[in-house]
Scaffold this motif. Structure first.
Motif, PDB file in Angstrom:
ATOM      1  N   ILE A 240       0.819   2.007   3.063  1.00 58.97           N
ATOM      2  CA  ILE A 240       1.049   1.301   4.329  1.00 58.97           C
ATOM      3  C   ILE A 240       2.451   0.726   4.378  1.00 58.97           C
ATOM      4  O   ILE A 240       3.181   0.873   5.367  1.00 58.97           O
ATOM      5  N   LYS A 241       2.865   0.048   3.284  1.00 57.90           N
ATOM      6  CA  LYS A 241       4.192  -0.544   3.254  1.00 57.90           C
ATOM      7  C   LYS A 241       5.282   0.518   3.379  1.00 57.90           C
ATOM      8  O   LYS A 241       6.244   0.364   4.146  1.00 57.90           O
ATOM      9  N   ASN A 242       5.122   1.600   2.611  1.00 59.75           N
ATOM     10  CA  ASN A 242       6.144   2.645   2.652  1.00 59.75           C
ATOM     11  C   ASN A 242       6.199   3.301   4.036  1.00 59.75           C
ATOM     12  O   ASN A 242       7.278   3.630   4.536  1.00 59.75           O
ATOM     13  N   THR A 277       5.743  -4.945  12.446  1.00 60.16           N
ATOM     14  CA  THR A 277       6.165  -6.031  11.550  1.00 60.16           C
ATOM     15  C   THR A 277       4.967  -6.846  11.076  1.00 60.16           C
ATOM     16  O   THR A 277       4.871  -7.226   9.906  1.00 60.16           O
ATOM     17  N   ARG A 278       4.047  -7.062  12.008  1.00 55.41           N
ATOM     18  CA  ARG A 278       2.833  -7.802  11.625  1.00 55.41           C
ATOM     19  C   ARG A 278       1.987  -7.009  10.634  1.00 55.41           C
ATOM     20  O   ARG A 278       1.411  -7.572   9.706  1.00 55.41           O
ATOM     21  N   ILE A 279       1.894  -5.702  10.839  1.00 54.26           N
ATOM     22  CA  ILE A 279       1.155  -4.865   9.882  1.00 54.26           C
ATOM     23  C   ILE A 279       1.822  -4.933   8.513  1.00 54.26           C
ATOM     24  O   ILE A 279       1.147  -5.035   7.473  1.00 54.26           O
ATOM     25  N   TYR A 280       3.130  -4.896   8.479  1.00 56.22           N
ATOM     26  CA  TYR A 280       3.863  -4.938   7.206  1.00 56.22           C
ATOM     27  C   TYR A 280       3.636  -6.282   6.502  1.00 56.22           C
ATOM     28  O   TYR A 280       3.362  -6.324   5.300  1.00 56.22           O
ATOM     29  N   ASP A 281       3.727  -7.375   7.254  1.00 59.85           N
ATOM     30  CA  ASP A 281       3.500  -8.689   6.646  1.00 59.85           C
ATOM     31  C   ASP A 281       2.070  -8.817   6.113  1.00 59.85           C
ATOM     32  O   ASP A 281       1.833  -9.390   5.041  1.00 59.85           O
ATOM     33  N   ALA A 282       1.112  -8.272   6.883  1.00 58.64           N
ATOM     34  CA  ALA A 282      -0.277  -8.319   6.419  1.00 58.64           C
ATOM     35  C   ALA A 282      -0.466  -7.500   5.156  1.00 58.64           C
ATOM     36  O   ALA A 282      -1.208  -7.895   4.242  1.00 58.64           O
ATOM     37  N   ALA A 283       0.190  -6.355   5.054  1.00 56.88           N
ATOM     38  CA  ALA A 283       0.084  -5.531   3.851  1.00 56.88           C
ATOM     39  C   ALA A 283       0.663  -6.253   2.643  1.00 56.88           C
ATOM     40  O   ALA A 283       0.112  -6.208   1.536  1.00 56.88           O
TER      41      ALA A 283
END
Length: 465
Positions: A240-242, A277-283
Motif C-alpha cells: 500500500i505504501k509503495n 495522503t490519508r490512505i498513506y498516513d493510515a498505512a
C-alpha cells in the motif's frame, strides 16, 4: 508487580524450618505426656505396695480373730486397729466420717495415713501411718526435675534429628524449585522428572514437566503466529505504501508537465490527492500499530527504548485519526493546555494507547463533552457517555468483555491494560455505574487513583517519572 518483587515483599516460610519446629513440638508433647504417665505410675506403684501390706495384715488379723474370737494387735508398730471411725486420730477423723469410701489421708507434719476396712459388720478398721515407707513423695521434686531435664534432652536430640531429616526431605524440593525458577520463558526445562525419586516430589516434578511442556508449546505456537502475522500484515502494508508513493510520484511528474503548459497552475491539492495522503498516513499508522502489538505478543521489554516524547502532538494526531467517529454528533472535544508536556514513554506505544482510549470515548459519547488533560504525571480522558454497565464493570479490562451497546469485539481496553502492564504504567477506570477499577502495571503511582464521577467514564494512565 513482577514475580521476583512479589517474592521479595512476601515473607518466606521455610518448609524445612516448619518440619523442625513441628517435630520438636511433637517431641515435647510426647515427652510431657510420657513424664506425666511415669510420675503417676510411680505414685500408683507405691500406693499398691502399701495396699498390699494392709491386705496381708488384715488377712492375718482376720485369721487370728476366727481362731481366738478376739482381735490381736497388729504386728507392725505403724498400724492400729479401730472399731469405729470416731476413734480415729483427730487430724483425719472429720474427713473419714465425711468420705466413708476414702482410703488415703494427709495428716499434719508430713504424716500420711492409709485406711483399710477389715470387717464391715461390725466395723473394724486397720489404720497405717506410712510416712516412713513413702519413697516417691519425698523425692517428687527431684523426680520432676529429672523428668524435665530428660524431656529437654530428648527434645534437643529430636530437633537435631529433625533438622537432618528435613534437610534431606526438602533437598529434592529445593532442587526442583531452583530448576524451574532459573529457567527462562524461552528455555523452559524439559524431561527433568526422571531426576527425582518416585514419590510425592516425583509426582510434582512430572506434573510440572507436563505443564511446562504445554507452556513451551504454547510459546512456540505464539512465536510462530506472531512471525506469520508480522509477514502477512507487513507485506500488504508495504505494498500500500509503495503504491501510494508511486502514485504520488507519478502525479508530481504529471503536475509539473501540466504547469509548464498552463498559464494558471493549481496550487491546492485536489480531492484525490487528499484521499491518497490519508490512505498513506493510515498505512503508516497501521504499520506502527502492528509493530507495537507484535512487541506485546512477544513480551519483549522496551524500557530501554523509552525517550522524551511530546504528548500534545500525539494527542492531536489521535484526535484527527478518530475524528470520523464524531461525525453527526453534538460532542465537543476539549484538549487542555496541561497536555503540553514531555513524558518519558515510547511514542509508538503511546499512540496505540491514545487511539484505543479516544476511539472508545468518541464511539460511545453521543452528546456532551470529551476532555483530555494531564495532571500529576497522569493522562486523564473523560467523557459524558452512558458509562460502563454494572454487570461488566469489574471485568471491563478483560479480553472479550463488552457492553450491550458495543459494536466491537471487546479487546480495546484489554490491549490498553496489557500495554500499561508491559510498559510499567498504571491504568485506572472510573464510571458512574460502578465503584472503581484499579488495574496496575509493574509500578505503583498512588497519585493516579480513579475519581468518582456523576456521569460518563474516565480513564487515567499514570506514567513513570
Amino acid at each position: 508487580m513482577s514475580a521476583k518483587s512479589r517474592n521479595i515483599s512476601t515473607k518466606f516460610h521455610s518448609l524445612s524450618r516448619r518440619i523442625v519446629v513441628q517435630f520438636c513440638i511433637f517431641t515435647l508433647v510426647i515427652s510431657a505426656v510420657y513424664s506425666l504417665i511415669s510420675f503417676i505410675l510411680m505414685y500408683t506403684l507405691e500406693d499398691s505396695f502399701i495396699e498390699q501390706q494392709l491386705q496381708q495384715e488384715a488377712a492375718y488379723l482376720s485369721t487370728k480373730y476366727q481362731q481366738t474370737a478376739s482381735w490381736p494387735a497388729p504386728r507392725s508398730q505403724s498400724m492400729q486397729l479401730h472399731f469405729s471411725r470416731d476413734s480415729l486420730p483427730d487430724e483425719i477423723r472429720p474427713k473419714a466420717l465425711a468420705e466413708p469410701e476414702r482410703k488415703e489421708f494427709f495428716g499434719q507434719q508430713g504424716r500420711h495415713y492409709h485406711l483399710y476396712t477389715v470387717s464391715a459388720q461390725p466395723e473394724v478398721l486397720l489404720l497405717a501411718e506410712v510416712s516412713r515407707q513413702l519413697l516417691v513423695r519425698p523425692i517428687s521434686g527431684g523426680v520432676l526435675q529429672f523428668l524435665l531435664v530428660s524431656a529437654l534432652l530428648v527434645s534437643s536430640i529430636a530437633c537435631l534429628i529433625a533438622w537432618f531429616v528435613s534437610r534431606r526431605t526438602t533437598r529434592p524440593l529445593k532442587q526442583l524449585a531452583a530448576l524451574v525458577d532459573s529457567a527462562a520463558p524461552q528455555q523452559l526445562p524439559q524431561q527433568f522428572a526422571n531426576q527425582f525419586a518416585n514419590d510425592e516430589v516425583g509426582i510434582l516434578a512430572r506434573t510440572l514437566e507436563q505443564s511446562l511442556g504445554g507452556i513451551a508449546r504454547a510459546l512456540e505456537r505464539e512465536k510462530s503466529f506472531t512471525a506469520d502475522v508480522s509477514h502477512e500484515l507487513r507485506t500488504p502494508l508495504a505494498v500500500i505504501k509503495n503504491t501510494v508513493e508511486l502514485w504520488q510520484s507519478q502525479q508530481t511528474g504529471y503536475q509539473q508537465n501540466t504547469q509548464q503548459h498552463t498559464a494558471h497552475p493549481r496550487t491546492e491539492p485536489d480531492a484525490d490527492q487528499l484521499l491518497i495522503t490519508r490512505i498513506y498516513d493510515a498505512a503508516v499508522q497501521m504499520e506502527k500499530t502492528v509493530q507495537t502489538l507484535l512487541i506485546l505478543a512477544r513480551e519483549e521489554h522496551t524500557a530501554a527504548k523509552h525517550s522524551s516524547t511530546a504528548l500534545m502532538p500525539l494527542v492531536e494526531r489521535a484526535i484527527l485519526d478518530n475524528s470520523m467517529l464524531l461525525q453527526g454528533k453534538a460532542v465537543t472535544v476539549q484538549l487542555c493546555d496541561s497536555c503540553q508536556v514531555i513524558i518519558n514513554a515510547n511514542a509508538d506505544m503511546l499512540k496505540v494507547l491514545l487511539d484505543n482510549l479516544l476511539s472508545n470515548a468518541f464511539k460511545y459519547t453521543e452528546a456532551g463533552e470529551i476532555s483530555i488533560a494531564f495532571s500529576d504525571n497522569c493522562l486523564l480522558i473523560r467523557d459524558t457517555g452512558p458509562g460502563i454497565e454494572a454487570n461488566i464493570y469489574p471485568h471491563v479490562t478483560e479480553a472479550g468483555v463488552k457492553g450491550r451497546q458495543s459494536t466491537g469485539f471487546g479487546f480495546g481496553l484489554a490491549i490498553v491494560k496489557r500495554l500499561c502492564e508491559h510498559q510499567g504504567w498504571q491504568m485506572s477506570v472510573s464510571s458512574d455505574s460502578g465503584s472503581g477499577i484499579n488495574d496496575k502495571g509493574s509500578s505503583d503511582h498512588s497519585n493516579c487513583s480513579p475519581v468518582r464521577m456523576s456521569t460518563g467514564t474516565m480513564v487515567s494512565v499514570g506514567f513513570s517519572h
